[in-house]
Write a protein that holds these residues in place. Structure first.
Motif, mmCIF file in Angstrom:
data_model
loop_
_atom_site.group_PDB
_atom_site.id
_atom_site.type_symbol
_atom_site.label_atom_id
_atom_site.label_comp_id
_atom_site.label_asym_id
_atom_site.label_seq_id
_atom_site.Cartn_x
_atom_site.Cartn_y
_atom_site.Cartn_z
ATOM 1 N N PHE A 400 0.858 -1.189 0.000
ATOM 2 C CA PHE A 400 0.000 0.000 0.000
ATOM 3 C C PHE A 400 0.892 1.237 0.000
ATOM 4 C CE2 PHE A 400 -2.200 -3.436 2.174
ATOM 5 C CZ PHE A 400 -3.429 -3.454 1.538
ATOM 6 N N SER A 401 0.393 2.333 -0.564
ATOM 7 C CA SER A 401 1.250 3.512 -0.674
ATOM 8 C C SER A 401 0.469 4.811 -0.548
ATOM 9 C CB SER A 401 1.990 3.499 -2.019
ATOM 10 O OG SER A 401 1.068 3.625 -3.083
ATOM 11 N N ALA A 402 1.197 5.853 -0.130
ATOM 12 C CA ALA A 402 0.692 7.230 -0.114
ATOM 13 C C ALA A 402 1.867 8.106 -0.515
ATOM 14 C CB ALA A 402 0.158 7.597 1.259
ATOM 15 N N ILE A 403 2.117 8.157 -1.800
ATOM 16 C CA ILE A 403 3.291 8.875 -2.316
ATOM 17 C C ILE A 403 2.887 10.057 -3.181
ATOM 18 C CG2 ILE A 403 5.347 8.699 -3.784
ATOM 19 C CD1 ILE A 403 5.574 5.772 -2.919
ATOM 20 N N ARG A 404 2.069 9.787 -4.178
ATOM 21 C CA ARG A 404 1.692 10.839 -5.122
ATOM 22 C C ARG A 404 0.242 11.252 -4.847
ATOM 23 N NH1 ARG A 404 3.239 8.581 -10.090
ATOM 24 N NH2 ARG A 404 5.249 9.666 -10.047
ATOM 25 N N ILE A 405 0.065 12.179 -3.920
ATOM 26 C CA ILE A 405 -1.264 12.669 -3.560
ATOM 27 C C ILE A 405 -1.547 13.953 -4.333
ATOM 28 C CG2 ILE A 405 -2.776 13.357 -1.664
ATOM 29 C CD1 ILE A 405 -1.813 10.573 -1.255
ATOM 30 N N TYR A 415 -5.838 18.349 -1.196
ATOM 31 C CA TYR A 415 -4.659 17.480 -1.090
ATOM 32 C C TYR A 415 -4.645 16.786 0.271
ATOM 33 C CZ TYR A 415 0.291 16.235 -0.665
ATOM 34 O OH TYR A 415 1.470 15.560 -0.470
ATOM 35 N N TYR A 416 -4.819 17.571 1.322
ATOM 36 C CA TYR A 416 -4.757 17.014 2.676
ATOM 37 C C TYR A 416 -5.865 15.988 2.907
ATOM 38 C CZ TYR A 416 -4.992 16.707 7.768
ATOM 39 O OH TYR A 416 -5.037 16.237 9.057
ATOM 40 N N PHE A 417 -7.073 16.289 2.458
ATOM 41 C CA PHE A 417 -8.187 15.365 2.671
ATOM 42 C C PHE A 417 -7.974 14.059 1.916
ATOM 43 C CE2 PHE A 417 -12.667 13.925 2.306
ATOM 44 C CZ PHE A 417 -12.960 13.902 3.662
ATOM 45 N N GLU A 418 -7.431 14.139 0.710
ATOM 46 C CA GLU A 418 -7.118 12.930 -0.049
ATOM 47 C C GLU A 418 -6.117 12.058 0.705
ATOM 48 O OE1 GLU A 418 -7.812 11.394 -3.247
ATOM 49 O OE2 GLU A 418 -9.631 12.515 -2.789
ATOM 50 N N GLU A 419 -5.114 12.716 1.295
ATOM 51 C CA GLU A 419 -4.102 11.973 2.053
ATOM 52 C C GLU A 419 -4.708 11.358 3.316
ATOM 53 O OE1 GLU A 419 0.580 12.472 3.297
ATOM 54 O OE2 GLU A 419 -0.667 14.266 3.164
ATOM 55 N N VAL A 420 -5.599 12.095 3.966
ATOM 56 C CA VAL A 420 -6.279 11.591 5.164
ATOM 57 C C VAL A 420 -7.028 10.302 4.851
ATOM 58 C CG1 VAL A 420 -8.215 12.023 6.744
ATOM 59 C CG2 VAL A 420 -6.486 13.795 6.376
ATOM 60 N N LEU A 421 -7.754 10.279 3.739
ATOM 61 C CA LEU A 421 -8.524 9.093 3.356
ATOM 62 C C LEU A 421 -7.605 7.916 3.016
ATOM 63 C CD1 LEU A 421 -11.310 10.702 1.113
ATOM 64 C CD2 LEU A 421 -11.477 9.976 3.504
ATOM 65 N N LYS A 424 -6.040 6.614 6.241
ATOM 66 C CA LYS A 424 -7.074 5.942 7.032
ATOM 67 C C LYS A 424 -7.250 4.501 6.561
ATOM 68 C CE LYS A 424 -11.994 6.060 8.185
ATOM 69 N NZ LYS A 424 -13.307 6.696 7.912
ATOM 70 N N GLU A 425 -7.217 4.297 5.242
ATOM 71 C CA GLU A 425 -7.320 2.957 4.680
ATOM 72 C C GLU A 425 -6.118 2.108 5.091
ATOM 73 O OE1 GLU A 425 -9.238 -0.070 2.707
ATOM 74 O OE2 GLU A 425 -9.983 1.950 3.152
ATOM 75 N N MET A 426 -4.934 2.728 5.153
ATOM 76 C CA MET A 426 -3.739 2.005 5.604
ATOM 77 C C MET A 426 -3.900 1.525 7.046
ATOM 78 S SD MET A 426 -0.422 4.012 4.164
ATOM 79 C CE MET A 426 0.052 3.961 2.441
ATOM 80 N N LEU A 427 -4.414 2.403 7.913
ATOM 81 C CA LEU A 427 -4.621 2.025 9.313
ATOM 82 C C LEU A 427 -5.572 0.839 9.426
ATOM 83 C CD1 LEU A 427 -4.891 5.561 10.934
ATOM 84 C CD2 LEU A 427 -3.118 3.858 11.409
ATOM 85 N N LYS A 428 -6.579 0.852 8.589
ATOM 86 C CA LYS A 428 -7.527 -0.262 8.576
ATOM 87 C C LYS A 428 -6.846 -1.545 8.112
ATOM 88 C CE LYS A 428 -11.895 -1.678 6.414
ATOM 89 N NZ LYS A 428 -12.953 -1.286 5.446
ATOM 90 N N ASP A 441 5.466 8.997 1.585
ATOM 91 C CA ASP A 441 6.435 10.037 1.234
ATOM 92 C C ASP A 441 5.978 11.373 1.809
ATOM 93 O OD1 ASP A 441 8.683 11.191 -0.069
ATOM 94 O OD2 ASP A 441 7.371 11.891 -1.678
ATOM 95 N N GLU A 442 6.801 11.912 2.720
ATOM 96 C CA GLU A 442 6.533 13.229 3.317
ATOM 97 C C GLU A 442 5.094 13.322 3.816
ATOM 98 O OE1 GLU A 442 7.896 16.511 0.982
ATOM 99 O OE2 GLU A 442 9.545 15.354 0.129
ATOM 100 N N ILE A 443 4.782 12.546 4.803
ATOM 101 C CA ILE A 443 3.437 12.421 5.340
ATOM 102 C C ILE A 443 2.871 13.764 5.814
ATOM 103 C CG2 ILE A 443 4.382 11.726 7.586
ATOM 104 C CD1 ILE A 443 1.872 10.003 7.962
ATOM 105 N N PHE A 444 1.648 14.053 5.396
ATOM 106 C CA PHE A 444 0.871 15.239 5.784
ATOM 107 C C PHE A 444 1.593 16.553 5.501
ATOM 108 C CE2 PHE A 444 -1.315 12.405 9.121
ATOM 109 C CZ PHE A 444 -2.306 12.054 8.201
ATOM 110 N N LYS A 445 2.337 16.615 4.402
ATOM 111 C CA LYS A 445 3.052 17.857 4.097
ATOM 112 C C LYS A 445 2.095 18.988 3.697
ATOM 113 C CE LYS A 445 4.001 16.552 -0.734
ATOM 114 N NZ LYS A 445 5.071 16.283 -1.712
ATOM 115 N N GLY A 446 0.807 18.637 3.527
ATOM 116 C CA GLY A 446 -0.157 19.658 3.123
ATOM 117 C C GLY A 446 -0.801 20.404 4.267
ATOM 118 N N THR A 447 -0.281 20.249 5.522
ATOM 119 C CA THR A 447 -0.891 20.952 6.648
ATOM 120 C C THR A 447 0.186 21.595 7.514
ATOM 121 O OG1 THR A 447 -2.557 20.732 8.391
ATOM 122 C CG2 THR A 447 -0.914 18.971 8.222
ATOM 123 N N ASN A 448 -0.221 22.274 8.572
ATOM 124 C CA ASN A 448 0.707 23.049 9.391
ATOM 125 C C ASN A 448 1.679 22.164 10.163
ATOM 126 O OD1 ASN A 448 -0.280 22.717 12.400
ATOM 127 N ND2 ASN A 448 -2.138 22.973 11.150
#
Length: 554
Positions: A400-405, A415-421, A424-428, A441-448
């Motif tokens: 599973f991956s979260a690289i190109r959001i 961008y952030y909401f897409e990464e959140v979803l 969330k699937e990874m946690l499941k 890759d660079e987790i949650f870089k779209g937020t503060n």
């Protein structure tokens, strides 16, 4: 004199045929081990995969993961098939992770034979090339798609066809029936061309199915290929039961393709008069509808052999590759692993044991490429038993991956909401009882900064549970301190000289200790006051972070 002319003609044609055969052999020998010089239409290539029921597979790679790992580019590299059937089969095989040690052993036996026995390989390739026409993409629709049903008034077509036959016969006894025949012909003409819209859906696929069945019959004569499906002759014979009716569509396709105008015109009049097309089309479809499983058996048999030739060709062209060791352990061990899509890629080695991997480093230093390299090699290792490394050992993993959001503007998702979803699937999935490989890759870089670091720490800690393996990159040095008990720290670095930035792309142990972002601004001629202010602010932030970190330890 005439005999000499005939002999000369025969000799000329035999020479042409011989030269063509010689050129084909030469092309097949030279192309083995090289990339395909062909275009790739993924709408057609994916067709079999999209419609196939892969619910029993260990994992079906998601579109998200495929996009993250540049799967289409990987497929272009791996695909050395000679038929559209093999191409579709290979694509499906790479997207579906299955576990079958017995099948893998047989595959390797066949790959070895195809690699060493050039004569056998070329003879198989020649047969497979008969299915390289784009129409062969549609064979899968004959066992995956719903077939057309005859109209409720189909009985009228049968009656009109019979009326034409009777009128034609009676014309020889009473000319008045010629008028009847003409009237019936006019009605049949309308019905005949109404049916053309139905016929066009099958005029390509049915003739290709005939070719497929013939090719499967020839390939099955090889004792090694027989092991792939010993019961295949049952399916071949059942399809042959409809062969005569299907041959009609082959003739139709041939006449259309070669512009045989006179023959086509006569044939068209004959078909129109007796409504042969709708009668045969719906008759054939009814028969094929009961043979879906048999068609798929033949499709998979031919596609599998083509895929094995493709794997043999791929390995032939690689300087370094290995057969992976997939065991029940809990370690990923890679020696001199490379990214298959990077030319002259710098290799790296790593052992991932109890702890997962947290990568730091500047942009373009190689972090993301390394993460992708691990993911791609796990996928190719499981699916085609081939890794781009000197050696590789790992357990059976789901990837599973979260690289190109990216933003999903059509569905109003940031961008952030897409990464959140996605995460969330990874946690499941992390709690599904399987061993998983998570690539981030660079987790949650779209937020503060504060919430990014807090959320990332919490999530990355949760993902490490249940024997999951994680490779994650970050620019947040704070995470390296927070996760040092759960993650092994590695980094990629660069060298910055007077006006140059250099990368060695080598994986190094520990966290990154040097920072060069502001120096790179200076190299690129940013205003002096901007650079100086950035340096001062960085010093103040370092003091603040150091003070907090020291207080926390105390």
């Amino acid at each position: 004199m005439i005999k000499d002319i005939i002999f000369q003609i025969k000799y000329t044609f035999s020479q042409i045929k011989f030269n063509r055969k010689k050129e084909l052999n030469k092309r097949l020998i030279e192309s083995f081990g090289n990339l395909k010089n062909d275009s790739f239409d993924f709408d057609y290539i994916e067709k079999y995969f999209r419609n196939k029921d892969n619910s029993k597979a260990y994992q079906v790679l998601s579109d998200k993961t495929c996009n993250d790992l540049d799967f289409d580019d990987l497929f272009v590299l791996l695909d050395r098939t000679h038929s559209k059937v093999g191409q579709q089969y290979l694509y499906n095989h790479l997207r579906t992770i299955k576990v079958n040690e017995k099948q893998t052993k047989l595959n390797e036996e066949i790959i070895t034979e195809l690699s060493e026995n050039t004569e056998l390989r070329i003879s198989v390739q020649k047969r497979l090339e008969k299915l390289k026409h784009k129409d062969a993409h549609y064979i899968s629709t004959l066992f995956q798609d719903e077939h057309l049903n005859p109209p409720k008034w189909f009985i009228a077509i049968k009656l009109l066809s019979f009326a034409s036959l009777v009128s034609l016969v009676l014309c020889f006894f009473n000319p008045i029936f010629f008028i009847v025949l003409l009237g019936v012909f006019c009605v049949n003409f309308v019905l005949h061309y109404w049916n053309k819209n139905n016929l066009v859906q099958y005029v390509g696929s049915i003739p290709q199915l005939l070719k497929l069945n013939i090719i499967a019959s020839h390939l099955f004569t090889n004792s090694l290929f027989k092991k792939l499906n010993p019961d295949l002759p049952k399916s071949i014979n059942l399809i042959n039961g409809v062969k005569n009716r299907m041959s009609f569509f082959s003739l139709e396709a041939k006449l259309q393709g070669e512009f045989e105008i006179i023959a086509w015109f006569v044939f068209e009049i004959f078909k129109t008069m007796f409504l042969l097309e709708p009668l045969l089309l719906f008759g054939v479809l009814k028969k094929l509808n009961t043979k879906r499983g048999d068609i798929e058996n033949v499709f998979e048999f031919v596609g599998h052999i083509d895929m094995l030739i493709s794997i043999a060709s791929l390995r032939k062209g690689l300087e370094t590759f290995c057969l992976p060791i997939i065991n029940d352990g809990n370690k990923i061990i890679a020696k001199d692993i490379s990214h298959p899509l990077i030319f002259n890629c710098t290799t790296n080695s790593i052992e991932i044991g109890e702890k997962s991997i947290l990568l730091t480093g500047s942009n373009m230093s190689g972090k993301t490429s390394f993460i992708r390299a691990i993911g791609l090699n796990v996928i190719t290792g499981i699916t085609i038993n081939t890794c781009f490394a000197k050696s590789m050992t790992f357990p059976l993993l789901k990837v599973f991956s979260a690289i190109r959001i990216s933003d999903d503007l059509m569905n109003d998702k940031s961008y952030y909401f897409e990464e959140v979803l996605t995460i969330k699937e990874m946690l499941k999935e992390s709690q599904n009882g399987n061993k998983n490989l998570f690539l981030l890759d660079e987790i949650f870089k779209g937020t503060n900064t504060v919430e990014r670091i807090s959320s990332a720490k919490s999530i990355l800690s949760a993902l490490t549970k249940y024997n999951n393996k994680i490779l994650v990159s970050t620019h947040d040095i704070e995470l390296t301190d927070m996760l040092s008990d759960e993650y092994e720290l590695y980094h990629f670095s660069e060298t910055v000289n007077d006006n140059n930035i250099g990368f060695d792309y080598k994986l190094k142990e520990g966290k990154l200790k040097k920072r060069n972002a502001i120096r790179i601004l200076e190299i690129n001629n940013y205003p002096k006051e901007v650079v100086e202010e950035a340096i001062e602010i960085a010093k103040e932030l370092d003091k603040t972070y150091l003070a907090k970190n020291t207080t926390g330890k105390t």
